[in-house]
Scaffold this active site. Structure first.
Site, PDB file in Angstrom:
ATOM      1  N   PHE A  71       0.827  -1.210   0.000  1.00  0.00           N
ATOM      2  CA  PHE A  71       0.000   0.000   0.000  1.00  0.00           C
ATOM      3  C   PHE A  71       0.870   1.273   0.000  1.00  0.00           C
ATOM      4  CE2 PHE A  71      -1.976   2.788   3.449  1.00  0.00           C
ATOM      5  CZ  PHE A  71      -2.585   3.642   2.556  1.00  0.00           C
ATOM      6  N   ASP A  75       9.898  -7.094  -3.650  1.00  0.00           N
ATOM      7  CA  ASP A  75       8.703  -7.527  -2.911  1.00  0.00           C
ATOM      8  C   ASP A  75       8.489  -9.018  -3.112  1.00  0.00           C
ATOM      9  OD1 ASP A  75       5.851  -7.684  -1.981  1.00  0.00           O
ATOM     10  OD2 ASP A  75       6.085  -5.512  -1.939  1.00  0.00           O
ATOM     11  N   THR A  82       2.019  -9.835   1.186  1.00  0.00           N
ATOM     12  CA  THR A  82       0.808  -9.066   1.511  1.00  0.00           C
ATOM     13  C   THR A  82       0.539  -7.981   0.471  1.00  0.00           C
ATOM     14  OG1 THR A  82       2.019  -7.460   2.892  1.00  0.00           O
ATOM     15  CG2 THR A  82       1.139  -9.413   3.998  1.00  0.00           C
ATOM     16  N   THR A 111      11.263 -10.833   8.787  1.00  0.00           N
ATOM     17  CA  THR A 111      11.369  -9.666   7.895  1.00  0.00           C
ATOM     18  C   THR A 111      11.892  -8.455   8.658  1.00  0.00           C
ATOM     19  OG1 THR A 111       9.560 -10.532   6.564  1.00  0.00           O
ATOM     20  CG2 THR A 111      10.077  -8.209   6.276  1.00  0.00           C
ATOM     21  N   TYR A 124       4.875  -8.083  15.651  1.00  0.00           N
ATOM     22  CA  TYR A 124       5.053  -6.874  14.827  1.00  0.00           C
ATOM     23  C   TYR A 124       5.774  -5.790  15.626  1.00  0.00           C
ATOM     24  CZ  TYR A 124       3.639  -2.913  11.838  1.00  0.00           C
ATOM     25  OH  TYR A 124       3.616  -1.809  11.024  1.00  0.00           O
ATOM     26  N   LYS A 152       9.636  -4.462  14.903  1.00  0.00           N
ATOM     27  CA  LYS A 152       9.945  -3.071  14.534  1.00  0.00           C
ATOM     28  C   LYS A 152      10.897  -2.444  15.549  1.00  0.00           C
ATOM     29  CE  LYS A 152       7.558  -2.457  10.734  1.00  0.00           C
ATOM     30  NZ  LYS A 152       8.129  -1.989   9.470  1.00  0.00           N
ATOM     31  N   THR A 174      -1.978   5.049   8.521  1.00  0.00           N
ATOM     32  CA  THR A 174      -2.091   5.688   7.218  1.00  0.00           C
ATOM     33  C   THR A 174      -3.206   4.994   6.445  1.00  0.00           C
ATOM     34  OG1 THR A 174       0.248   6.279   7.186  1.00  0.00           O
ATOM     35  CG2 THR A 174      -0.825   6.110   5.059  1.00  0.00           C
TER      36      THR A 174
HETATM   37  P1  NAD Z   1       1.531  -3.674   3.015  1.00  0.00           P
HETATM   38  O1  NAD Z   1       1.296  -5.014   3.612  1.00  0.00           O
HETATM   39  O2  NAD Z   1       0.532  -3.148   2.062  1.00  0.00           O
HETATM   40  O3  NAD Z   1       2.955  -3.609   2.332  1.00  0.00           O
HETATM   41  C1  NAD Z   1       4.057  -4.344   2.792  1.00  0.00           C
HETATM   42  C2  NAD Z   1       4.764  -4.918   1.586  1.00  0.00           C
HETATM   43  O4  NAD Z   1       5.914  -5.649   2.030  1.00  0.00           O
HETATM   44  C3  NAD Z   1       3.901  -5.906   0.803  1.00  0.00           C
HETATM   45  O5  NAD Z   1       3.937  -5.593  -0.564  1.00  0.00           O
HETATM   46  C4  NAD Z   1       4.536  -7.263   1.088  1.00  0.00           C
HETATM   47  O6  NAD Z   1       4.336  -8.187   0.047  1.00  0.00           O
HETATM   48  C5  NAD Z   1       5.989  -6.862   1.301  1.00  0.00           C
HETATM   49  N1  NAD Z   1       6.740  -7.818   2.116  1.00  0.00           N
HETATM   50  C6  NAD Z   1       6.421  -8.318   3.323  1.00  0.00           C
HETATM   51  N2  NAD Z   1       7.380  -9.156   3.757  1.00  0.00           N
HETATM   52  C7  NAD Z   1       8.334  -9.183   2.781  1.00  0.00           C
HETATM   53  C8  NAD Z   1       9.564  -9.865   2.632  1.00  0.00           C
HETATM   54  N3  NAD Z   1      10.031 -10.702   3.593  1.00  0.00           N
HETATM   55  N4  NAD Z   1      10.281  -9.667   1.506  1.00  0.00           N
HETATM   56  C9  NAD Z   1       9.834  -8.830   0.529  1.00  0.00           C
HETATM   57  N5  NAD Z   1       8.666  -8.159   0.623  1.00  0.00           N
HETATM   58  C10 NAD Z   1       7.934  -8.332   1.742  1.00  0.00           C
HETATM   59  O7  NAD Z   1       1.702  -2.671   4.265  1.00  0.00           O
HETATM   60  P2  NAD Z   1       1.771  -1.086   4.274  1.00  0.00           P
HETATM   61  O8  NAD Z   1       0.603  -0.592   5.029  1.00  0.00           O
HETATM   62  O9  NAD Z   1       2.044  -0.570   2.925  1.00  0.00           O
HETATM   63  O10 NAD Z   1       3.049  -0.862   5.197  1.00  0.00           O
HETATM   64  C11 NAD Z   1       4.329  -0.617   4.619  1.00  0.00           C
HETATM   65  C12 NAD Z   1       5.330  -0.360   5.705  1.00  0.00           C
HETATM   66  O11 NAD Z   1       4.952   0.782   6.477  1.00  0.00           O
HETATM   67  C13 NAD Z   1       5.482  -1.515   6.698  1.00  0.00           C
HETATM   68  O12 NAD Z   1       6.832  -1.655   7.046  1.00  0.00           O
HETATM   69  C14 NAD Z   1       4.683  -1.060   7.880  1.00  0.00           C
HETATM   70  O13 NAD Z   1       5.171  -1.615   9.076  1.00  0.00           O
HETATM   71  C15 NAD Z   1       4.875   0.442   7.849  1.00  0.00           C
HETATM   72  N6  NAD Z   1       3.757   1.121   8.475  1.00  0.00           N
HETATM   73  C16 NAD Z   1       2.568   1.235   7.840  1.00  0.00           C
HETATM   74  C17 NAD Z   1       1.515   1.866   8.491  1.00  0.00           C
HETATM   75  C18 NAD Z   1       0.170   2.018   7.835  1.00  0.00           C
HETATM   76  O14 NAD Z   1      -0.737   2.555   8.471  1.00  0.00           O
HETATM   77  N7  NAD Z   1      -0.023   1.609   6.604  1.00  0.00           N
HETATM   78  C19 NAD Z   1       1.684   2.375   9.776  1.00  0.00           C
HETATM   79  C20 NAD Z   1       2.909   2.206  10.387  1.00  0.00           C
HETATM   80  C21 NAD Z   1       3.949   1.604   9.721  1.00  0.00           C
END
Ligand code: NAD
Length: 327
Positions: A20, A40, A44, A101, A154, A158, A184
């Site tokens: 995302f 990627d 997810t 991860t 998680y 982190k 977000t």
């Molecule tokens: P998401 O699940 O949509 O995206 C995460 C991506 O990482 C996915 O495309 C998934 O396929 C890839 N991924 C996971 N494990 C992997 C691995 N071992 N190797 C390669 N690719 C891998 O999540 P998001 O909401 O887009 O979050 C992105 C980042 O931002 C994350 O690190 C998350 O912790 C951080 N974050 C997001 C939010 C939010 O509200 N969206 C809030 C705090 C932190």
């Protein structure tokens, strides 16, 4: 959205770039003339998120699990490390993958940045604050995390990632930044990823009851994805190490959010109260003084505007025919 970058980045590696937030970052970097390699494993994420970029010159997709290494051929000058399951539904389904991860994957991303002389940015999270005992949370707060609770896979991954990033900078001189993203939302979230906004929007558009957990008085602060992307790139651009909070300090209760989504979708859905998950934080609100003072960053998109754009995207995705309310 147009962002002015001060560094002359040529090539960025975005781990988790098909997710995302990552896909929006890839889009913005490419639009600004930076070549992007999206790494990627699609655990997810979705290729659909980056479908519009696949034919763009300068865009490369590498399907790889960052826990096993990041085999990019061309050295980057920027590594944005976002790979990680992020929604509770995902990390509870993938607990060991999430921990690997956050640990091994972060180690590999740091090694890549160090070997290439690149700037490294870790996408950390407000979850490092756990169920906070102070509100709002500033970066000096150490958090209140249950290390053996269900969310710990998680939160602790982190926290470990932050410690690893700090150790890498201290011992190897890697140029690092840590951003703590707060909730977000926006287009490209998955309707079934368990997070409040996509869940409520999906339910409202389908005419199903909106499932509010507990009594709905718990609060979250919701940042529209364009604002988050601007904050991430501002932190990458400035030399600061952080950690720095990136989030919208406007708090909203889950019950009010559900009501707002019903209002904006014009849905006749009802609200249904369901059990609240273990260790679900009562409040979450960023103190963004640091981001404001050091990065000149603050969110711009109001909840109503951000939700309108999100609902429009979900409507187009699902082909929902539910009538939008009069504006
Ligand atoms: P998401 O699940 O949509 O995206 C995460 C991506 O990482 C996915 O495309 C998934 O396929 C890839 N991924 C996971 N494990 C992997 C691995 N071992 N190797 C390669 N690719 C891998 O999540 P998001 O909401 O887009 O979050 C992105 C980042 O931002 C994350 O690190 C998350 O912790 C951080 N974050 C997001 C939010 C939010 O509200 N969206 C809030 C705090 C932190």
């Amino acid at each position: 959205m147009t962002i002015a970058f001060s560094p002359n980045w040529q090539h960025a590696v975005v781990t988790g770039g098909a997710g995302f937030v990552g896909s929006h970052l890839c889009t913005e970097l490419l639009a600004s003339g930076v070549d992007v390699t999206c790494v990627d494993d699609l655990s997810t994420g979705r290729l659909g998120n980056i479908a519009a970029l696949l034919d763009r010159p300068g865009f490369t997709v590498l399907r790889a699990d960052v826990t096993e290494g990041i085999p990019v051929e061309r050295p980057p000058d920027l590594v944005l490390h976002l790979a990680s399951p992020a929604s509770p539904a995902d990390y509870l389904r993938l607990p060991l993958h999430t921990m690997d991860t956050g640990s091994l994957g972060t180690r590999h991303a740091l090694e890549l940045a160090h070997a290439s002389g690149a700037r490294f940015l870790l996408a950390s999270t407000s979850e490092v604050y756990g169920d906070p005992q102070q509100n709002p949370q500033n970066e000096r707060y150490w958090g209140h995390v249950n290390p053996v609770g269900p969310r710990s896979v998680y939160d602790e991954a982190k926290r470990f990632g932050e410690a690893l990033t700090t150790a890498h900078a201290d011992t190897k001189g890697t140029d690092t930044a840590i951003v703590r993203l707060f909730n977000t939302y926006g287009p490209r979230m998955r309707g079934h990823d368990g997070r409040a906004v996509p869940t409520f929007v999906r339910q409202a558009l389908a005419g199903e009851p909106l499932t509010v957990t507990g009594d709905g008085r718990q609060t979250r602060s919701l940042c529209y994805v364009d604002d988050t992307v601007r904050g991430v790139l501002a932190a990458a651009t400035q030399g600061m190490r952080g950690p720095v909070n990136i989030g919208n300090p406007g708090e909203i209760t889950m019950l009010d959010l559900a009501r707002l989504v019903i209002d904006l979708t014009g849905s006749d859905s009802e609200i249904r109260f369901v059990e609240r998950p273990t260790d679900d934080p009562a409040s979450r609100c960023p103190d963004i003084t640091l981001a404001h003072d050091k990065l000149g960053w603050e969110p711009r998109v109001t909840p109503v505007e951000g939700l309108r754009r999100t609902i429009a995207w979900f409507r187009a995705e699902t082909g929902s025919t539910a009538a939008p309310p009069p504006r």
